[in-house]
Design a protein around this motif. Structure first.
Motif, PDB file in Angstrom:
ATOM      1  N   LYS A 163      -0.467 -18.441  26.483  1.00 15.86           N
ATOM      2  CA  LYS A 163      -0.870 -19.507  27.403  1.00 15.86           C
ATOM      3  C   LYS A 163       0.103 -20.674  27.345  1.00 15.86           C
ATOM      4  O   LYS A 163       0.417 -21.287  28.370  1.00 15.86           O
ATOM      5  CB  LYS A 163      -2.281 -19.971  27.059  1.00 15.86           C
ATOM      6  N   VAL A 164       0.577 -20.978  26.145  1.00 16.07           N
ATOM      7  CA  VAL A 164       1.561 -22.058  25.996  1.00 16.07           C
ATOM      8  C   VAL A 164       2.830 -21.729  26.785  1.00 16.07           C
ATOM      9  O   VAL A 164       3.403 -22.587  27.475  1.00 16.07           O
ATOM     10  CB  VAL A 164       1.898 -22.289  24.513  1.00 16.07           C
ATOM     11  N   LEU A 165       3.247 -20.466  26.718  1.00 20.11           N
ATOM     12  CA  LEU A 165       4.447 -20.054  27.443  1.00 20.11           C
ATOM     13  C   LEU A 165       4.259 -20.176  28.956  1.00 20.11           C
ATOM     14  O   LEU A 165       5.158 -20.624  29.683  1.00 20.11           O
ATOM     15  CB  LEU A 165       4.822 -18.617  27.073  1.00 20.11           C
ATOM     16  N   VAL A 166       3.079 -19.787  29.446  1.00 20.65           N
ATOM     17  CA  VAL A 166       2.816 -19.890  30.881  1.00 20.65           C
ATOM     18  C   VAL A 166       2.772 -21.352  31.309  1.00 20.65           C
ATOM     19  O   VAL A 166       3.307 -21.731  32.361  1.00 20.65           O
ATOM     20  CB  VAL A 166       1.499 -19.171  31.241  1.00 20.65           C
ATOM     21  N   VAL A 167       2.139 -22.195  30.503  1.00 20.95           N
ATOM     22  CA  VAL A 167       2.104 -23.630  30.809  1.00 20.95           C
ATOM     23  C   VAL A 167       3.526 -24.178  30.860  1.00 20.95           C
ATOM     24  O   VAL A 167       3.886 -24.935  31.776  1.00 20.95           O
ATOM     25  CB  VAL A 167       1.263 -24.387  29.764  1.00 20.95           C
ATOM     26  N   PHE A 168       4.333 -23.783  29.898  1.00 22.53           N
ATOM     27  CA  PHE A 168       5.726 -24.236  29.870  1.00 22.53           C
ATOM     28  C   PHE A 168       6.462 -23.823  31.138  1.00 22.53           C
ATOM     29  O   PHE A 168       7.194 -24.618  31.741  1.00 22.53           O
ATOM     30  CB  PHE A 168       6.421 -23.665  28.636  1.00 22.53           C
ATOM     31  N   GLN A 169       6.244 -22.570  31.564  1.00 24.60           N
ATOM     32  CA  GLN A 169       6.873 -22.091  32.790  1.00 24.60           C
ATOM     33  C   GLN A 169       6.461 -22.927  33.988  1.00 24.60           C
ATOM     34  O   GLN A 169       7.297 -23.338  34.799  1.00 24.60           O
ATOM     35  CB  GLN A 169       6.501 -20.627  33.045  1.00 24.60           C
ATOM     36  N   PHE A 170       5.181 -23.186  34.128  1.00 26.91           N
ATOM     37  CA  PHE A 170       4.697 -23.906  35.300  1.00 26.91           C
ATOM     38  C   PHE A 170       5.028 -25.397  35.232  1.00 26.91           C
ATOM     39  O   PHE A 170       5.188 -26.035  36.278  1.00 26.91           O
ATOM     40  CB  PHE A 170       3.195 -23.671  35.491  1.00 26.91           C
ATOM     41  N   VAL A 171       5.124 -25.950  34.051  1.00 28.69           N
ATOM     42  CA  VAL A 171       5.584 -27.347  33.942  1.00 28.69           C
ATOM     43  C   VAL A 171       6.980 -27.470  34.548  1.00 28.69           C
ATOM     44  O   VAL A 171       7.254 -28.362  35.371  1.00 28.69           O
ATOM     45  CB  VAL A 171       5.593 -27.807  32.475  1.00 28.69           C
ATOM     46  N   LEU A 172       7.872 -26.554  34.155  1.00 26.43           N
ATOM     47  CA  LEU A 172       9.232 -26.585  34.678  1.00 26.43           C
ATOM     48  C   LEU A 172       9.259 -26.323  36.176  1.00 26.43           C
ATOM     49  O   LEU A 172       9.975 -26.998  36.933  1.00 26.43           O
ATOM     50  CB  LEU A 172      10.101 -25.560  33.942  1.00 26.43           C
ATOM     51  N   SER A 173       8.468 -25.357  36.628  1.00 26.36           N
ATOM     52  CA  SER A 173       8.457 -24.998  38.051  1.00 26.36           C
ATOM     53  C   SER A 173       7.913 -26.132  38.905  1.00 26.36           C
ATOM     54  O   SER A 173       8.481 -26.465  39.954  1.00 26.36           O
ATOM     55  CB  SER A 173       7.637 -23.726  38.269  1.00 26.36           C
ATOM     56  N   ILE A 174       6.792 -26.733  38.482  1.00 25.93           N
ATOM     57  CA  ILE A 174       6.204 -27.840  39.260  1.00 25.93           C
ATOM     58  C   ILE A 174       7.162 -29.026  39.295  1.00 25.93           C
ATOM     59  O   ILE A 174       7.349 -29.652  40.350  1.00 25.93           O
ATOM     60  CB  ILE A 174       4.848 -28.248  38.654  1.00 25.93           C
ATOM     61  N   ALA A 175       7.776 -29.333  38.158  1.00 24.61           N
ATOM     62  CA  ALA A 175       8.744 -30.444  38.130  1.00 24.61           C
ATOM     63  C   ALA A 175       9.913 -30.167  39.070  1.00 24.61           C
ATOM     64  O   ALA A 175      10.360 -31.060  39.801  1.00 24.61           O
ATOM     65  CB  ALA A 175       9.238 -30.672  36.705  1.00 24.61           C
ATOM     66  N   LEU A 176      10.397 -28.928  39.090  1.00 20.78           N
ATOM     67  CA  LEU A 176      11.498 -28.577  39.981  1.00 20.78           C
ATOM     68  C   LEU A 176      11.093 -28.710  41.446  1.00 20.78           C
ATOM     69  O   LEU A 176      11.870 -29.193  42.277  1.00 20.78           O
ATOM     70  CB  LEU A 176      11.963 -27.137  39.706  1.00 20.78           C
ATOM     71  N   ILE A 177       9.863 -28.280  41.776  1.00 24.28           N
ATOM     72  CA  ILE A 177       9.387 -28.405  43.159  1.00 24.28           C
ATOM     73  C   ILE A 177       9.348 -29.867  43.571  1.00 24.28           C
ATOM     74  O   ILE A 177       9.828 -30.242  44.656  1.00 24.28           O
ATOM     75  CB  ILE A 177       7.991 -27.774  43.315  1.00 24.28           C
ATOM     76  N   ILE A 178       8.778 -30.708  42.728  1.00 19.66           N
ATOM     77  CA  ILE A 178       8.654 -32.136  43.050  1.00 19.66           C
ATOM     78  C   ILE A 178      10.034 -32.770  43.221  1.00 19.66           C
ATOM     79  O   ILE A 178      10.280 -33.511  44.181  1.00 19.66           O
ATOM     80  CB  ILE A 178       7.849 -32.869  41.957  1.00 19.66           C
ATOM     81  N   VAL A 179      10.944 -32.485  42.294  1.00 21.27           N
ATOM     82  CA  VAL A 179      12.292 -33.050  42.369  1.00 21.27           C
ATOM     83  C   VAL A 179      12.999 -32.575  43.636  1.00 21.27           C
ATOM     84  O   VAL A 179      13.680 -33.362  44.324  1.00 21.27           O
ATOM     85  CB  VAL A 179      13.110 -32.680  41.115  1.00 21.27           C
ATOM     86  N   THR A 180      12.838 -31.301  43.976  1.00 19.72           N
ATOM     87  CA  THR A 180      13.458 -30.761  45.188  1.00 19.72           C
ATOM     88  C   THR A 180      12.916 -31.445  46.435  1.00 19.72           C
ATOM     89  O   THR A 180      13.669 -31.764  47.365  1.00 19.72           O
ATOM     90  CB  THR A 180      13.226 -29.240  45.278  1.00 19.72           C
TER      91      THR A 180
END
Length: 798
Positions: free
Chosen positions: A425-442
């Motif tokens: 679960k920690v790994l999935v959270v880490f993945q989505f933290v990075l993905s959501i941040a990338l979406i917002i920045v984009t």
């Protein structure tokens, strides 16, 4: 032993084709993205390295202060060269004065073409180590000589040897071709430079250049240097930093400071604030390198999740092997072997993907990159990436699966551990933290670009073209040219100026006006314009009136100022106010006749500069033409072409649409945004694969529970809800963590822009809602599949 481990690993992978293909797909995509970005970053760092003296060449920059702060740029006065040669020559191997790049007509026989190049001093070919195809690097010693690139030679002379042939230069000077050099590579600041003309010819042709020899206030030149072998850039800069200030005694209070800007920094470190270097394009490199690392890391995490999703199937295998004597390190080596096999296959596929996508990537990034198949260093880096990926992606599965205790796994009780699923679960959270941040920045990057592009231009650029009329046949003939073009029926308005509409080519200071504060250090953009400039561009006059028509005066000149200039000068009622040039007291005073709305001319990322539009019928050469809407564009251009040929028979008809020139200012930023968007989508896809793996694990783990629930009447929606809610909570947690990270990145990135889009809450909502939608779609596959399965079969599986 090692060979046996790989054989077992290969058999395990073959027996689980679906799982293997998904792992290979994720890693191959992640590695291919990392490779493409690595190629791009390497290409950026490779800029200008074609020059033999790359580590010693620099350009002299100058910082000066005014009331708005300190500005830094390449423009320097001519006397700096003489001062450095006379008193500081021991610090330099070469000092080379240079003009700004000029588009000049080169003529041979019946061929007339525009080419871009420099007037430059004779040591330049040696300093820049020109790769001579014919002739000599000493070819600029003669006033009437010229060096041309191989592409110019081909266009003007074809198969004929150009050495010794005569070229007509700028329709007036006959120059002998004394050398042909190989075109500068595209990874060079000089890649557009097609000719080098003698610096002495520049002086001979231009009175203003001759008269500037001892003028320290005319910053209209460039100076390239090669520092001595026994010194450093920093040491030379420390010595010459205050040369201009000392010699001039800082007569105007600008506090001028010289910098030695190394060639290695020209491309990536070109931003200055308050006289200090503060980054530049290097920010994009850091961004892309970070994205490459993130995508590769997401692919490794995806592998971990998919591997542990099969843990229940592999648990009994581990238990049996430990029971018959296998040590933990044997199992770790086996799982690492599987990881290495998958990564090797993924690496080969990644190379294929890179090769197939490289042409498209080159188009998107405006580059000419190739895979370095025969470069040992590149292969060494590739092997490091391969081993790194194998170790990272295989680490958690190997450690996690090899720790199972035989009794626990053979009794199938290991899955009941309270915290057994926490690492995944920690790994999935880490993945989505990075993905959501990338979406917002984009989203913010796109909004910033739209915000700058959609802002008011201050004029109408539609159906407006611009011609270069800085040629001898056109000097002093503005009225004739205007009448000819208007009478052709192709245009409705004609004007002319000293600078292109989309660029500022001159800045001036030392003006005085009533109410100017004492000690105020003024700095204005300066544009000479014809009397029709406002009408042709459809500029908005917000106070006063346009230039007087057909009214020449030697006793007074007329100017328009923009709105920013009015505020800058502190003039509440500017109309009728006189502005004088304190530097040239013989120049007549200038009367402000009107105030116009700001127009975007220079850097689109900073607010419009205070600008003076000076009425001048002589010192103008860029022609603005408003096309006649009654005719088609093709008809209009044909009519203009015919008139242009009559007016200047040897002048090629070349035009630019002003809106295209404006759009070109954003080309580089738009390329970067497109690439960031593509890589963000890939990162999201890989994150969804990770979530897919975790869903598979949970569904597999709860097969019996789902069968029992269905047997006692649970609906498909209820079962979907049971399996999905935990994952959606993971997305919620990811969003909470991603928001401050994204905000910090956004604030940092926007700090490089003077004109900034306001940060809105809906930017964050887009990132979060996108993650939710993707998570629901990803989770729903296994949830619905498990919910619709036959409960009898589910119960039999146990």
């Amino acid at each position: 032993m090692l060979l046996t481990q790989f054989k077992i690993a290969w058999r395990n992978l073959i027996n689980n084709k679906g799982y293997t293909m998904m792992n290979i797909l994720g890693l191959a995509i992640g590695m291919s993205v990392a490779m493409l970005i690595a190629l791009w970053v390497d290409d950026e760092f490779d800029y200008n390295k074609n020059f033999k003296n790359y580590d010693k060449i620099a350009q002299i920059y100058q910082s000066q202060g005014n009331n708005l702060g300190r500005g830094t740029g390449e423009a320097i006065p001519r006397p700096i060269e003489k001062e450095l040669r006379t008193n500081y020559n021991q610090y330099f191997k070469y000092l080379t004065m240079c003009s700004w790049s000029n588009e000049i007509i080169l003529n041979h026989d019946d061929k007339n073409m525009y080419f871009e190049g420099f007037y430059i001093q004779q040591d330049a070919p040696d300093m820049f180590s020109l790769d001579m195809i014919a002739g000599t690097r000493n070819g600029l010693k003669d006033l009437h000589s010229i060096l041309i690139s191989s592409s110019v030679a081909e266009k003007l002379f074809g198969d004929i040897n150009p050495i010794g042939k005569i070229i007509k230069f700028d329709l007036e000077n006959e120059l002998k071709v004394t050398g042909i050099y190989k075109d500068f590579p595209y990874k060079s600041n000089f890649h557009k430079i097609d000719y080098l003309a003698p610096w002495d010819l520049y002086i001979a042709k231009n009175e203003w250049v001759r008269s500037s020899e001892d003028v320290w206030d005319n910053n209209s030149f460039q100076l390239f240097v090669q520092i001595a072998d026994n010194t450093t850039y920093e040491a030379v800069e420390d010595v010459i930093r205050w040369v201009k200030k000392t010699v001039t005694n800082d007569a105007h209070g600008f506090n001028p400071e010289l910098h030695v800007h190394p060639m290695r920094k020209w491309k990536l470190h070109d931003n200055f604030e308050d006289g200090k270097q503060v980054g530049g394009r290097i920010e994009y490199l850091i961004l892309f390198a970070s994205i490459g690392f993130i995508v590769l890391l997401l692919a490794c995490i995806n592998f971990m999740n998919l591997a542990t999703a099969r843990s229940e199937k592999r648990a009994k295998e581990v238990g049996v092997k430990k029971t018959i004597g296998a040590e933990r390190y044997h199992l770790i080596s086996q799982f690492y072997a599987e990881s290495f096999v998958v990564v090797c296959v993924a690496f080969v596929i990644a190379l294929l993907l890179v090769q197939l996508s490289l042409d498209g990537f080159n188009i998107l990034s405006n580059k000419k990159m190739e895979l370095p198949w025969f470069d040992l260093t590149s292969w060494g880096i590739a092997m490091i990436i391969l081993v790194f990926t194998a170790l990272i992606s295989g680490s958690y599965p190997a450690i996690y699966l090899s720790r199972f205790k035989p009794i626990t796994v053979l009794k199938s009780t290991f899955i009941n551990s309270k915290f057994s699923g926490l690492p995944r679960k920690v790994l999935v959270v880490f993945q989505f933290v990075l993905s959501i941040a990338l979406i917002i920045v984009t989203v913010v990057i796109n909004r910033q670009m739209d915000f700058v592009k959609s802002g008011s231009k201050g004029y109408d650029m539609n159906a407006l073209i611009e011609l270069n009329g800085w040629q001898k046949p056109f000097y002093g003939k503005y009225k004739l040219i205007k009448e000819s073009l208007i009478n052709s029926g192709a245009v409705t308005e004609v004007s002319a100026s000293s600078s292109p509409v989309t660029d500022i080519q001159s800045n001036r200071s030392f003006f005085v006006w009533d109410g100017k504060p004492e000690g105020f250090q003024d700095d204005f953009a300066w544009v000479n314009v014809s009397e029709d400039y406002v009408d042709a561009l459809k500029m908005n006059i917000i106070e006063g009136k346009d230039f007087p028509k057909n009214k020449d005066s030697d006793s007074i000149h007329y100017i328009l100022i923009n709105k920013t200039a009015q505020s800058y000068m502190g003039l509440e009622k500017p109309i009728g106010k006189l502005v004088r040039n304190s530097y040239d007291k013989d120049q007549p005073p200038m009367e402000i006749v009107g105030v116009v709305e700001d127009i975007v001319m220079g850097d689109q990322n900073i607010p419009p500069k205070q600008t003076i539009f000076h009425l001048d019928k002589d010192n103008i050469g860029f022609y603005q033409l408003r096309l006649n809407p009654v005719n088609s564009i093709k008809q209009n251009l044909a009519l203009i072409d015919s008139q242009w040929e009559i007016l200047g028979p040897d002048v090629p008809f070349e035009y630019n649409f002003v809106d295209n020139d404006y759009a070109k200012k954003f080309d580089e930023d738009e390329r970067m945004i497109n690439l960031v968007g593509i890589f963000t989508l890939i990162a999201i896809f890989i994150s969804c694969l990770g979530l897919f793996g975790l869903t598979s694990f949970i569904a597999e783990q709860r097969t019996k529970e789902i069968g029992i629930r269905k047997s006692i009447g649970a609906s498909v929606f209820q079962i979907w809800q049971i399996l999905s809610k935990n994952f959606l909570w993971l997305v919620v947690l990811s969003s909470l963590i991603a928001i401050p990270i994204a905000y910090t990145l956004i604030v940092h990135w926007l700090s490089y822009f003077k004109i900034r889009v306001p940060i809105r809450s809906w930017y964050f909502l887009i990132g979060i809602s996108s993650a939710f939608v993707l998570a629901i779609l990803t989770v729903s596959y296994h949830a619905i599949k498990a919910a619709t399965a036959n409960p009898i079969k589910s119960l039999k599986t146990e």
